[in-house]
Design a protein around this motif. Structure first.
Motif, PDB file in Angstrom:
ATOM      1  N   UNK A 171       1.464  73.555 -24.996  1.00  0.00           N
ATOM      2  CA  UNK A 171       2.151  72.623 -24.107  1.00  0.00           C
ATOM      3  C   UNK A 171       1.496  71.249 -24.102  1.00  0.00           C
ATOM      4  N   UNK A 172       0.448  71.064 -24.914  1.00  0.00           N
ATOM      5  CA  UNK A 172      -0.238  69.774 -24.958  1.00  0.00           C
ATOM      6  C   UNK A 172      -1.075  69.510 -23.731  1.00  0.00           C
ATOM      7  N   UNK A 173      -1.646  70.584 -23.176  1.00  0.00           N
ATOM      8  CA  UNK A 173      -2.448  70.468 -21.962  1.00  0.00           C
ATOM      9  C   UNK A 173      -3.892  70.849 -22.226  1.00  0.00           C
ATOM     10  N   UNK A 174      -4.754  70.460 -21.314  1.00  0.00           N
ATOM     11  CA  UNK A 174      -6.163  70.870 -21.358  1.00  0.00           C
ATOM     12  C   UNK A 174      -6.586  71.330 -19.973  1.00  0.00           C
ATOM     13  N   UNK A 175      -7.607  72.158 -19.935  1.00  0.00           N
ATOM     14  CA  UNK A 175      -8.113  72.686 -18.673  1.00  0.00           C
ATOM     15  C   UNK A 175      -9.257  71.798 -18.191  1.00  0.00           C
ATOM     16  N   UNK A 176      -9.085  71.211 -16.999  1.00  0.00           N
ATOM     17  CA  UNK A 176     -10.139  70.397 -16.400  1.00  0.00           C
ATOM     18  C   UNK A 176     -11.141  71.249 -15.629  1.00  0.00           C
ATOM     19  N   UNK A 177     -10.688  72.372 -15.152  1.00  0.00           N
ATOM     20  CA  UNK A 177     -11.561  73.243 -14.372  1.00  0.00           C
ATOM     21  C   UNK A 177     -10.752  74.376 -13.792  1.00  0.00           C
ATOM     22  N   UNK A 178     -11.461  75.311 -13.167  1.00  0.00           N
ATOM     23  CA  UNK A 178     -10.807  76.471 -12.586  1.00  0.00           C
ATOM     24  C   UNK A 178     -11.573  76.901 -11.342  1.00  0.00           C
ATOM     25  N   UNK A 179     -10.841  77.218 -10.294  1.00  0.00           N
ATOM     26  CA  UNK A 179     -11.449  77.699  -9.048  1.00  0.00           C
ATOM     27  C   UNK A 179     -10.955  79.119  -8.831  1.00  0.00           C
TER      28      UNK A 179
END
Length: 381
Positions: A340-348
């Protein structure tokens, strides 16, 4: 008129029929017999297992007791002993066996039927007044009909949820779910949205995709976001959200829109709490839990980049229960995000606290005990 399902039976030597109603879209039973207080639970269980429906003419409270007796017989039904010990099922096999057992249980219990009059009254001794519950779920009466007792009890339960509401600590108030709309009883996902740091460029607008009861839109509004656009394709969900937002005096901040997924335009913050398990729902309420082929998840991820403002964030609130059940590996989710052309900035992450987590008798206990609910912070790559 030919499209209206009807149910037929013989009573007192005469052929009779009535409109059939099933919220799950179940077809009317083909075989129907009259039942009353004289019918034993064993006889009723045998008939129901054979697919014969029981149209009740006795005391209403006795019908409820009979339904409980049928449930006990299902739960203790003897299983044929295996000559060779069967191997322990995998988590995926355990999930499908559990779903099959649930479906069979529901089919048998749905065989106990009740008559309803024009105004939703039930013409049986000691029958409660269910007119308000039926009006909330069905809308205006459309004539006499027959429906299952099990469905009616679901309506009554939904009416109590709607009347009493569900306490939401993040709001300091209650959300009142409507019939057919998922109740926010699993508060951990609400807490994630309430506590996660807002994007640095977040100011005045957010989208809530698949709002349901409106609880997450309300949380965003309470966090100071000036305008929230909340979407859903289910009219019941939108009516429920509208009612809740008015109760919370947040309707001036939240606009509701009936669309599939995204509204027009872009926003600096877009959130979505899609159904968590890629499986087929068997009732309207299960659409909040089961998402065939991860359709909503894929749709949200696939459209997120086109609707985010530059520098904005998409918040995906998702349980990893599907991973522990072997239904959707983590690698598949990451591949969706990448495609989808996305990246993960972080996860909680947060550990769920619902009762099934500690219920060792639950067939899916191992998966539930390992479950985490996460808020994935996503951005355009």
């Amino acid at each position: 008129m030919n499209d209206i399902p009807t149910i037929s039976w013989i009573e007192a030597g005469q052929s009779r029929s009535a409109r059939w109603h099933s919220e799950n879209g179940a077809p009317p039973p083909k075989r129907v017999v009259i039942a009353d207080d004289q019918m034993s639970a064993d006889s009723a269980y045998r008939l129901a297992c054979e697919g014969t429906a029981l149209l009740w003419r006795g005391d209403f409270q006795n019908a409820r007791q009979l339904l409980q007796a049928l449930a006990r017989r299902i739960d203790r039904a003897p299983r044929k002993p295996a000559k060779i010990a069967a191997p322990t099922p995998s988590p995926t096999e355990a999930f499908h066996l559990h779903r099959q057992a649930q479906a069979q249980r529901a089919r048998v219990l749905a065989m106990l039927l009740l008559p309803f009059e024009q105004d939703f009254r039930i013409p049986l001794r000691r029958a409660p007044d269910v007119r308000q519950a039926c009006n909330e779920a069905y809308g205006a009466p459309a004539g006499p009909f027959v429906a299952s007792l099990r469905e009616l009890l679901g309506l009554i339960g939904a009416h109590e949820w709607r009347k009493n509401g569900v306490d939401i600590p993040a709001l300091g108030q209650r959300i009142h779910p409507h019939y057919g709309v998922f109740s926010p009883v699993r508060g951990e996902y609400v807490g994630l949205v309430a506590d996660a740091p807002l994007p640095a460029m977040q100011a005045s607008l957010a989208f809530d995709i698949g709002t349901g009861s409106g609880v997450l839109a309300a949380v965003l509004a309470r966090r100071g976001i000036k305008d929230v656009v909340a979407t859903d394709q289910d009219p019941r969900a939108l009516a429920c959200a509208r009612d809740n937002l008015a109760r919370l005096k947040l309707d001036h901040q939240v606009a509701l829109l009936q669309v599939d997924l995204f509204p027009p335009g872009r926003a600096p913050l877009i959130i979505c709490n899609p159904p968590w398990l890629p499986a087929r729902p068997s009732s309207a309420i299960e659409h909040a839990i089961y998402d065939p082929d991860s359709r909503m998840l894929r749709g949200f991820l696939g459209g997120l980049a086109a609707h985010l403002e530059p520098g904005g964030e998409g918040w995906l609130i998702l349980s990893d229960l599907a991973e522990h059940l072997g239904l959707r590996p983590r690698a598949e989710l990451m591949a969706m995000i990448d495609a989808a052309g996305l990246k993960v900035l972080g996860r909680i992450d947060v550990k769920p606290q619902h009762p099934k987590v500690s219920d060792a008798s639950d067939p899916l206990h191992a998966a539930r005990a390992a479950e985490l609910t996460s808020l994935w912070r996503l951005a355009v790559a």
